[in-house]
Design an enzyme around this catalytic site. Structure first.
Site, PDB file in Angstrom:
ATOM      1  N   HIS A 312      38.147  19.251  55.562  1.00 24.87           N
ATOM      2  CA  HIS A 312      39.533  18.774  55.541  1.00 24.87           C
ATOM      3  C   HIS A 312      39.649  17.511  54.687  1.00 24.87           C
ATOM      4  O   HIS A 312      40.506  17.429  53.790  1.00 24.87           O
ATOM      5  CB  HIS A 312      39.992  18.493  56.971  1.00 24.87           C
ATOM      6  N   GLU A 313      38.803  16.538  54.963  1.00 25.68           N
ATOM      7  CA  GLU A 313      38.875  15.285  54.214  1.00 25.68           C
ATOM      8  C   GLU A 313      38.461  15.468  52.758  1.00 25.68           C
ATOM      9  O   GLU A 313      38.963  14.774  51.874  1.00 25.68           O
ATOM     10  CB  GLU A 313      38.023  14.210  54.889  1.00 25.68           C
ATOM     11  N   HIS A 316      41.490  16.350  50.807  1.00 26.51           N
ATOM     12  CA  HIS A 316      42.261  15.162  50.420  1.00 26.51           C
ATOM     13  C   HIS A 316      41.604  14.449  49.238  1.00 26.51           C
ATOM     14  O   HIS A 316      42.270  14.025  48.283  1.00 26.51           O
ATOM     15  CB  HIS A 316      42.348  14.186  51.598  1.00 26.51           C
ATOM     16  N   HIS A 319      42.174  16.168  46.016  1.00 25.28           N
ATOM     17  CA  HIS A 319      43.567  16.008  45.601  1.00 25.28           C
ATOM     18  C   HIS A 319      43.718  14.703  44.814  1.00 25.28           C
ATOM     19  O   HIS A 319      44.342  14.656  43.745  1.00 25.28           O
ATOM     20  CB  HIS A 319      44.471  16.009  46.837  1.00 25.28           C
TER      21      HIS A 319
END
Length: 524
Positions: A312-313, A316, A319
């Site tokens: 999940h991280e 980020h 991104h």
């Protein structure tokens, strides 16, 4: 201009001064509410039965209850915690209602019908009307499944404690958390996967290859470039474009380190205006987790939840890494709230796909890959009570919207009761004020729906673009070009349209979330 105007830059001097004062008041009210929402409630010791008092913190003649105790196996403990912790606090009720009124006044001052209208301009949803349509339709589509989940919870509770089978009285979050955990515990638990020290990035490299290329170790300057000897520096390298940027991986828990999983940017990937040769400034980001340290006898063993958080991280971080914008305040994750979680949630789908997991998850003693059946079991266990869990988030999101919509002539508790009746399947518990513990009202004001909408988009991306081949290079390049590169410099729905090559509707979002609750054919 939009950022300035929602703060009142276009107003005359008198109104601008008022806007500034309202913002100052909001800071004070927000801090007061956040502090109060985490404070325990006290009750005189004699009010609770003697045999459960030891379950709580005792302070002289009082008992302090600072949470719901949702994991307690004792029905009475959970019921007492729910009713005491959520008992209305007059000062905090006044603070919340003053905060909502202040937000509404600020929105009206700068030209919006409500704070929700102000907050949602520039998002995927754009208007509170669209959000409520999304939440209402999702409620309709989930109603039968949610009812079945609640009935399963009641049946489970009846078997566990036949003398106290009235499950509804415990309230939504307590009932759901308790029985969801109980249902999952009956499923076989997967062996802990391992990501070896120094190679922790290996587990998330393969799914990143389509969009970014490779993650390669890059030696940090021993003279002070990193802030701990545990930190590892990785170079993100594209096979054609070369070096794209750097990620510092601060993965292990240590004394004094914040206990949270997050990413943050040190240097943004800014546009060619900064460099004469027209090249972008290379980004530098940090990926911070709180993983257990390896011991002398075992490497760093990760639970499935830890592995999912890593992915999940990393979503980020990539991104922020792959953004290519002209201005720093709109690069990477600095975009609309309901779009910012899309890349990270998309990575969660990779984290539960066996084709990805088998690349790195192995038994730390035998070196054998995790059996596919274990990964399948983990994926299916996440669907237990999935409809009820989703509906609970719908209820929270709807409450957030109504609180930040046009003012109503009734208390926040009365609004809570009405929204719970409409958007949830369990009744309101008298003399409770759950909204006083809803601290996300501060940070998400009118945007709590964002996680649901982001998950819907991520689901569509996974099914349409990566399900067939999670390592598809061409699709990864499209994902980078259409979605990751623009940050907040492009309308989020245009990015979604560019990736899916169609314009999704609210019905598409709802169907994506509902489809995620269906068992996968290969897992049945």
């Amino acid at each position: 201009m939009f950022d300035f105007e929602i703060s009142g830059i276009h107003l005359d001097e008198k109104k601008r001064r008022k806007a500034v004062n309202l913002n100052v008041d909001l800071l004070d009210l927000s801090n007061e509410f956040l502090l109060g929402s985490h404070q325990p409630n006290k009750i005189e010791k004699h009010i609770l039965p003697e045999h459960i008092r030891h379950c709580f913190s005792i302070d002289g003649n009082c008992i302090q209850i600072g949470g719901l105790h949702a994991d307690s196996p004792n029905d009475l403990v959970r019921e007492a915690a729910y009713k005491v912790f959520l008992y209305p606090i007059p000062k905090l009720l006044h603070c919340l209602e003053e905060l909502l009124a202040c937000r509404n006044e600020l929105a009206k001052l700068v030209g919006y019908d409500s704070f929700a209208h102000r907050a949602l301009k520039g998002t995927m949803a754009k208007t509170p009307e669209t959000v409520m349509k999304f939440l209402t339709l999702l409620t309709e589509k989930l109603s039968d499944r949610t009812a079945n989940d609640f009935q399963m919870m009641r049946n489970t509770k009846s078997r566990v404690n036949p003398q106290n089978a009235g499950a509804d009285a415990l309230g939504p979050s307590v009932l759901q958390q308790r029985d969801t955990h109980g249902a999952v515990q009956h499923r076989p638990q997967p062996v802990q996967p391992v990501l070896l020290p120094g190679g922790l990035h290996g587990g998330s490299e393969r799914p990143l290859q389509p969009a970014a290329g490779r993650l390669l170790p890059d030696g940090a300057d021993p003279g002070g470039e990193v802030w701990s000897e545990d930190v590892r520096k990785l170079a993100v390298v594209h096979e054609k474009e070369g070096l794209l940027g750097y990620i510092y991986c601060d993965f292990f828990h240590r004394p004094g380190k914040p206990h949270q999983d997050c990413h943050f940017t040190i240097q943004c990937p800014l546009g060619p205006r900064l460099k004469e040769d027209g090249e972008y400034q290379l980004p530098v980001v940090v990926l911070m987790l709180s993983l257990p340290h390896p011991s002398k006898s075992t490497p760093a063993l990760l639970t499935p939840a830890m592995m999912e958080n890593l992915f999940h991280e990393m979503g980020h971080a990539m991104h922020s890494m792959l953004g290519r914008t002209r201005y720093q305040h709109v690069t990477g994750t600095r975009c609309s709230t309901d779009f910012a979680e899309v890349p990270s949630i998309l990575m969660e789908y990779f984290a539960t796909d066996y084709r990805v997991v088998k690349q790195f998850a192995r038994h730390y003693q035998t070196g054998q890959p995790l059996p596919e059946s274990m990964v399948s079991c983990l994926s299916e266990s996440k669907r237990v009570c999935g409809a009820a869990d989703t509906q609970l988030q719908v209820f929270y999101a709807a409450l957030d919207q109504v609180y930040h919509g046009k003012p109503q002539n009734q208390s926040s508790t009365k609004i809570l009761q009405e929204i719970q009746e409409k958007f949830y399947g369990l009744p309101y518990v008298p003399n409770t004020a759950w909204q006083l513990r809803f601290s996300h009202l501060i940070g998400y004001g009118a945007k709590y729906y964002s996680y649901l909408m982001s998950r819907a988009v991520a689901s569509m991306l996974w099914r349409q673009c990566f399900l067939e081949d999670p390592f598809d290079r061409d699709m990864g390049e499209r994902y980078r070009r259409e979605m990751l590169a623009h940050g907040g410099a492009k309308e989020p729905m245009l990015m979604v349209k560019g990736m899916l090559q169609r314009s999704p509707t609210i019905e598409d979002f709802v169907d994506a979330l509902v489809s995620d609750l269906n068992p996968s054919p290969q897992h049945l």
